[in-house]
Design a protein around this motif. Structure first.
Motif, short mmCIF file in Angstrom:
data_model
loop_
_atom_site.label_atom_id
_atom_site.label_comp_id
_atom_site.label_asym_id
_atom_site.label_seq_id
_atom_site.Cartn_x
_atom_site.Cartn_y
_atom_site.Cartn_z
N ILE A 19 7.98 9.43 40.12
CA ILE A 19 8.97 10.25 39.37
C ILE A 19 9.32 9.23 38.48
O ILE A 19 9.68 9.78 36.87
CB ILE A 19 10.17 10.10 40.44
N LYS A 20 9.39 7.68 38.47
CA LYS A 20 9.99 6.86 37.37
C LYS A 20 8.65 7.07 36.10
O LYS A 20 9.15 6.81 35.00
CB LYS A 20 10.07 5.59 37.90
N SER A 21 7.53 7.39 36.45
CA SER A 21 6.54 7.40 35.64
C SER A 21 6.44 8.68 34.80
O SER A 21 5.79 8.72 33.73
CB SER A 21 5.11 7.09 36.30
N GLN A 22 7.19 9.67 35.20
CA GLN A 22 7.30 10.96 34.58
C GLN A 22 7.96 10.88 33.46
O GLN A 22 9.10 10.35 33.30
CB GLN A 22 7.89 12.11 35.33
N LYS A 23 7.44 11.49 32.31
CA LYS A 23 7.82 11.43 30.84
C LYS A 23 8.89 12.50 30.61
O LYS A 23 8.63 13.80 30.76
CB LYS A 23 6.93 11.08 29.86
N CYS A 24 9.95 12.03 30.25
CA CYS A 24 11.13 13.42 30.14
C CYS A 24 12.19 12.93 29.25
O CYS A 24 12.56 11.84 29.38
CB CYS A 24 11.98 14.02 31.42
N GLY A 25 12.55 13.77 28.17
CA GLY A 25 13.50 13.21 27.13
C GLY A 25 12.94 12.75 26.08
O GLY A 25 11.59 12.92 25.70
N LEU A 26 13.56 11.95 25.29
CA LEU A 26 13.10 11.31 24.06
C LEU A 26 12.23 10.01 24.44
O LEU A 26 13.14 9.07 25.01
CB LEU A 26 14.13 11.00 22.91
N ARG A 27 11.33 9.87 24.00
CA ARG A 27 10.46 8.44 23.97
C ARG A 27 10.07 7.91 22.83
O ARG A 27 9.50 8.64 21.87
CB ARG A 27 9.40 8.68 25.03
N HIS A 28 9.70 6.50 22.89
CA HIS A 28 8.96 5.90 21.92
C HIS A 28 7.55 6.44 22.06
O HIS A 28 7.32 7.20 22.65
CB HIS A 28 9.27 4.50 21.90
N THR A 29 6.82 5.68 21.21
CA THR A 29 5.34 6.16 21.01
C THR A 29 4.67 5.88 22.35
O THR A 29 4.64 4.82 22.84
CB THR A 29 4.82 5.44 19.78
N VAL A 30 3.77 7.04 22.63
CA VAL A 30 3.00 6.93 24.10
C VAL A 30 1.55 7.10 23.42
O VAL A 30 1.31 8.05 22.75
CB VAL A 30 3.40 8.02 24.73
N TYR A 31 0.96 6.06 23.73
CA TYR A 31 -0.63 6.01 23.69
C TYR A 31 -1.43 6.75 24.85
O TYR A 31 -1.14 6.43 25.91
CB TYR A 31 -0.97 4.88 23.31
N SER A 32 -2.25 7.60 24.32
CA SER A 32 -3.15 8.07 25.33
C SER A 32 -4.57 7.33 25.58
O SER A 32 -4.81 6.29 24.65
CB SER A 32 -3.81 9.50 24.99
N ILE A 33 -5.45 7.51 26.45
CA ILE A 33 -6.57 6.52 26.61
C ILE A 33 -7.47 6.79 25.69
O ILE A 33 -8.13 5.94 25.27
CB ILE A 33 -7.17 7.09 27.95
N SER A 34 -7.54 7.75 24.98
CA SER A 34 -8.41 8.42 23.59
C SER A 34 -7.80 7.72 22.50
O SER A 34 -8.52 7.56 21.49
CB SER A 34 -8.41 9.84 23.57
N GLY A 35 -6.81 6.87 22.46
CA GLY A 35 -6.04 6.28 21.24
C GLY A 35 -4.93 7.15 20.60
O GLY A 35 -4.76 6.76 19.76
N ASN A 36 -4.93 8.29 20.87
CA ASN A 36 -4.01 9.29 20.33
C ASN A 36 -2.70 8.79 20.29
O ASN A 36 -2.07 8.10 21.52
CB ASN A 36 -3.99 10.73 20.65
N GLU A 37 -1.73 9.03 19.49
CA GLU A 37 -0.48 8.51 19.45
C GLU A 37 0.52 9.67 19.61
O GLU A 37 0.38 10.66 18.69
CB GLU A 37 0.06 7.48 18.48
N TYR A 38 1.61 9.81 20.31
CA TYR A 38 2.63 10.78 20.16
C TYR A 38 4.01 10.08 20.25
O TYR A 38 4.29 9.30 21.27
CB TYR A 38 2.36 11.86 21.46
N THR A 39 4.73 10.50 19.63
CA THR A 39 5.97 10.12 19.41
C THR A 39 6.97 11.27 19.16
O THR A 39 7.02 12.08 18.40
CB THR A 39 6.42 9.14 18.07
N GLY A 40 8.04 11.38 20.32
CA GLY A 40 8.85 12.57 20.47
C GLY A 40 9.29 12.79 21.84
O GLY A 40 9.55 11.88 22.70
N GLU A 41 9.63 14.24 22.04
CA GLU A 41 10.48 14.66 23.17
C GLU A 41 9.35 15.08 24.13
O GLU A 41 8.36 15.29 24.07
CB GLU A 41 11.37 15.75 22.79
N TRP A 42 9.82 14.67 25.54
CA TRP A 42 9.15 15.27 26.60
C TRP A 42 10.05 16.14 27.55
O TRP A 42 11.00 16.13 27.61
CB TRP A 42 8.49 14.02 27.35
#
Length: 237
Positions: A19-42
């Motif tokens: 539950i704690k690991s679930q992304k919800c709301g505004l987050r800072h940059t999140v990196y995926s395994i492939s190296g993609n970057e996402y900054t925004g809402e979840w």
């Protein structure tokens, strides 16, 4: 008699961590395994709301709205110019379920631009295309092709207005020859004029007028002749 408070049932540790690991709301940059970057809402561990995505492999970026992990709403997609750190805009407009859908503008290059309606990543509906050679088409589209009613203004001054099918002139239409001051009105099949009339509409001011006058036709019913010819082509198709 002492009051006993009911024991609170605690969730298993593994569930609490999930539950704690679930992304919800505004987050800072999140990196995926492939190296993609996402900054925004979840929302429920998926990109949802406004966000900015960078694809590491292609260098492309998207800035706009998301829904359930896919581009959905209004957003702009840009690609990196080879050999530089600058970006050029490719598409700006509406999205649905990760595809261009609705109204938007796509830049094929600096001089070839389409602005209009899209359906699942394809030009479909009403739209205007500016071609690299200076031609401009405005009208209906279906699956990336001129289809329906539309007008094309050619860079040499000629224009065609009428019916289209599968990217070609098909059906009733008018073609104006600017250099000769002539207007053809008739029936077309796969881009070829089959039957119609050709009249003067400014021969005296045209830069390359025809050298000879049109011969006079002595037909009892010219419209009937044209209609019969048109019906013959329609039946053949």
């Amino acid at each position: 008699m002492p009051l006993l408070k009911p024991l609170k049932k605690s969730l298993p540790t593994s569930v609490q961590k999930d539950i704690k690991s679930q992304k919800c709301g505004l987050r800072h940059t999140v990196y995926s395994i492939s190296g993609n970057e996402y900054t925004g809402e979840w929302l429920e561990n998926k990109k949802h709301g406004k966000g900015f995505q960078v694809w590491k492999k292609t260098g492309a970026v998207y800035d706009g709205e998301w829904k359930s992990g896919k581009r959905d709403g209004y957003g702009t997609y840009s690609v990196q110019i080879p050999g530089s750190k600058e970006y050029t805009r490719k598409y700006s407009g509406e999205w649905k379920n990760g595809k261009k859908h609705g109204y938007g503008t796509y830049f094929y290059n600096s001089s070839t631009v389409y602005e209009g309606e899209w359906n699942e990543d394809q030009r479909s509906g009403w739209g205007r295309m500016y071609y690299e050679n200076g031609d401009i088409y405005e009208g209906e589209w279906m699956k990336h092709k001129n289809h329906g009613q539309g007008i094309i203004r050619l860079s040499n001054g000629n224009w065609y207005e009428g019916s289209w099918r599968d990217g070609k002139k098909n059906g009733d239409g008018k073609f104006y020859y600017a250099a000769k001051g002539l207007l053809y009105e008739g029936f077309w099949v796969d881009g070829v004029a089959k039957c119609g009339t050709l009249v003067d509409v400014g021969r005296d001011k045209a830069p390359e007028p025809p050298k000879h006058q049109f011969p006079k036709l002595n037909l009892l019913d010219m419209e009937l002749v044209l209609q019969e010819a048109k019906s013959a082509y329609q039946a053949y198709r």
